[in-house]
Design a protein around this motif. Structure first.
Motif, mmCIF file in Angstrom:
data_model
loop_
_atom_site.group_PDB
_atom_site.id
_atom_site.type_symbol
_atom_site.label_atom_id
_atom_site.label_comp_id
_atom_site.label_asym_id
_atom_site.label_seq_id
_atom_site.Cartn_x
_atom_site.Cartn_y
_atom_site.Cartn_z
ATOM 1 N N ALA A 84 0.859 -1.251 -0.010
ATOM 2 C CA ALA A 84 -0.170 0.295 -0.428
ATOM 3 C C ALA A 84 0.489 1.578 0.559
ATOM 4 O O ALA A 84 1.881 1.252 0.709
ATOM 5 N N SER A 85 0.865 2.177 -0.793
ATOM 6 C CA SER A 85 1.037 3.446 -1.108
ATOM 7 C C SER A 85 1.347 3.899 0.603
ATOM 8 O O SER A 85 0.743 3.764 1.864
ATOM 9 N N ALA A 86 2.145 5.025 1.382
ATOM 10 C CA ALA A 86 2.158 5.712 2.204
ATOM 11 C C ALA A 86 1.462 6.461 2.843
ATOM 12 O O ALA A 86 0.619 6.463 3.813
ATOM 13 N N ARG A 87 0.288 7.113 1.784
ATOM 14 C CA ARG A 87 -0.460 7.766 2.361
ATOM 15 C C ARG A 87 -1.696 6.723 2.898
ATOM 16 O O ARG A 87 -2.789 6.559 2.986
ATOM 17 N N SER A 88 -2.388 5.608 1.457
ATOM 18 C CA SER A 88 -2.892 4.932 2.409
ATOM 19 C C SER A 88 -3.270 4.088 3.040
ATOM 20 O O SER A 88 -4.087 4.469 4.375
#
Length: 475
Positions: free
Chosen positions: A45-49
């Motif tokens: 998963a992306s850091a933001r997500s």
């Protein structure tokens, strides 16, 4: 590249701990990799997500990702995202205990992605025509219409039923209309279909002893009573069956290659079984699970081809001849049972995935299936001979090997080394999925031996390595 679901345990951070939150995230990712929950190449998963899911600042997740990347666990790929480093050694998920010696044949242990050595009932996955299969699948996908995306016929995809009927007439001597062919999710589903259609709760069924464990499991779950009937070199002993349960409503047999002993049912015994079924108004389920694989002479005609009184239901499977992940089988029922089985199929299932059925249909109709069977027959004969020779070389006078005329496994009878259940346990602890023959018998005192699949032993060198490993495991 695969993006795996985020492990549930990762969503809970302990904010009472002194360890910083980024460190907790780091530790849990590293543990997931080391335990095999995350594997090389998996996309993350992306850091933001992830920050949104965990309720932390984005910088906290980036700090954890940064440390994991610095230690070689993660690789950042710009717009493609972050992945588990492909250079990490592949780790298997942790599984407790040994593989159960009572596990059904053909059922891969645990969640293994490839069959363990000597696994029963698995075709040669290295020899499957993947490129051809991919082309057939791509062609079907390109031509897919809205109708193909809807539920299909619960009894099976029409063209596949036609292709199966044509194949069985030529290869197994079974003459049937496509309407008599019911496509299922495999042998268990076929047996469940016919038992629901033909039996009432509490009915008695003959099963072979020793036999195939899932047969008894399916019958028990449906509320039927299994009566074990001994098997000898001519097949199921019909006289014993009539003495034990003359009024049984069904008999389930493996006449082409008895599971697990490998004997072929004699013509006299076949006629005796058919005569019993006709007089008792009972049904016979012929499980022809690997009848295509015969290494001496031509494949035997099916019991169904001798059925003049419409008492035999013929069950086949694509798992043993193509690959188990297809989860496709079929059952051919007598003409008088078509409507009853069609209604049972309609009530009990939405049917099998139509797209996969269409691909299998193309594989059969274009001649690829028959060529594949011929190729596998020659390949398996070589692989069986290679394994048998290596077992004899290593174990010498301590081993006797049963080589029948067909099948996908052999029986190694090891003298002076201990009972087969103990030997199977030692082999399984070493990652070799040998099975104990004695555990296929209903009662105590079954014949001793190790059941060993040979289909996925790709070379003489691999056979030498595996048999040496088995010798070390058995002591």
């Amino acid at each position: 590249m695969m993006k795996r679901p985020f492990p549930t345990g990762m969503l809970e951070l302990d904010r009472t701990r002194q360890a910083p939150l980024y460190r907790q995230i780091y530790e849990r990712f590293r543990a997931a990799i080391e335990q095999g929950m995350l594997r090389p190449g998996d996309r993350l998963a992306s850091a933001r997500s992830l920050a949104g899911e965990l309720g932390v600042a984005r910088a906290t997740v980036e700090a954890a990702y940064g440390q994991l990347a610095g230690e070689g666990y993660f690789v950042a790929r710009g717009q493609a995202g972050t992945v588990v480093s492909p250079h990490l050694a592949q780790r298997r998920p942790v599984r407790a205990g040994r593989v159960s010696a009572k596990a059904p044949a053909g059922a891969p242990p645990g969640a293994a992605e490839v069959p363990l050595p000597f696994q029963l009932g698995i075709p040669a996955l290295d020899a499957f025509p993947r490129k051809l299969w991919s082309r057939l699948a791509a062609r079907r996908m390109r031509s897919m219409s809205a109708a193909d995306m809807f539920y299909g016929d619960p009894s099976g995809y029409g063209p596949l039923r036609e292709a199966i009927a044509a194949y069985l007439l030529v290869s197994r001597g079974v003459a049937c209309r496509p309407a008599q062919v019911f496509v299922t999710a495999g042998y268990r589903a076929s047996l469940a279909l016919v038992s629901h259609a033909l039996l009432q709760r509490g009915d008695t069924v003959w099963i072979e002893d020793p036999g195939f464990p899932p047969t008894r499991e399916v019958l028990r779950s449906a509320g039927h009573r299994s009566v074990p009937v001994p098997v000898d070199e001519e097949g199921i002993v019909v006289a014993q069956g009539t003495r034990r349960a003359a009024k049984a409503r069904m008999a389930i047999v493996t006449p082409s290659h008895q599971a697990p002993l490998g004997f072929s049912m004699s013509m006299a015994r076949r006629l005796q079984l058919l005569d019993w079924a006709s007089k008792a108004k009972a049904w016979i389920v012929e499980d022809d699970y690997d009848g295509e694989y015969r290494y001496a002479g031509h494949p035997l005609p099916a019991l169904k081809s001798l059925d003049t009184h419409e008492r035999v239901l013929y069950a086949g499977s694509f798992s043993k001849v193509l690959y188990p992940g297809l989860a496709l089988g079929y059952v051919v029922v007598p003409e008088p049972l078509v409507e009853r089985c069609a209604e049972t199929a309609r009530i009990g299932s939405n049917g099998c995935p139509q797209l996969m059925q269409a691909i299998v249909s193309d594989f059969l109709k274009e001649g690829h299936f028959s060529r594949h069977i011929k190729k596998m027959r020659l390949l398996y004969a070589r692989r069986r001979a290679t394994l048998a020779a290596e077992l004899l070389r290593v174990f010498g006078e301590h081993v006797r090997i049963d080589l029948r005329r067909g099948g996908m496994h052999l029986i190694a009878r090891l003298d002076g080394l201990g009972n087969d259940d103990m030997l199977a346990g030692r082999a399984q602890q070493a990652g070799l999925n040998c099975q104990a023959l004695s555990l296929r018998s209903i009662g105590a005192g079954g014949a001793q031996g190790l059941l060993m699949g040979f289909t996925n032993i790709a070379s003489a060198a691999e056979a030498r390595r595996l048999v040496a490993r088995l010798r070390a495991a058995l002591g």
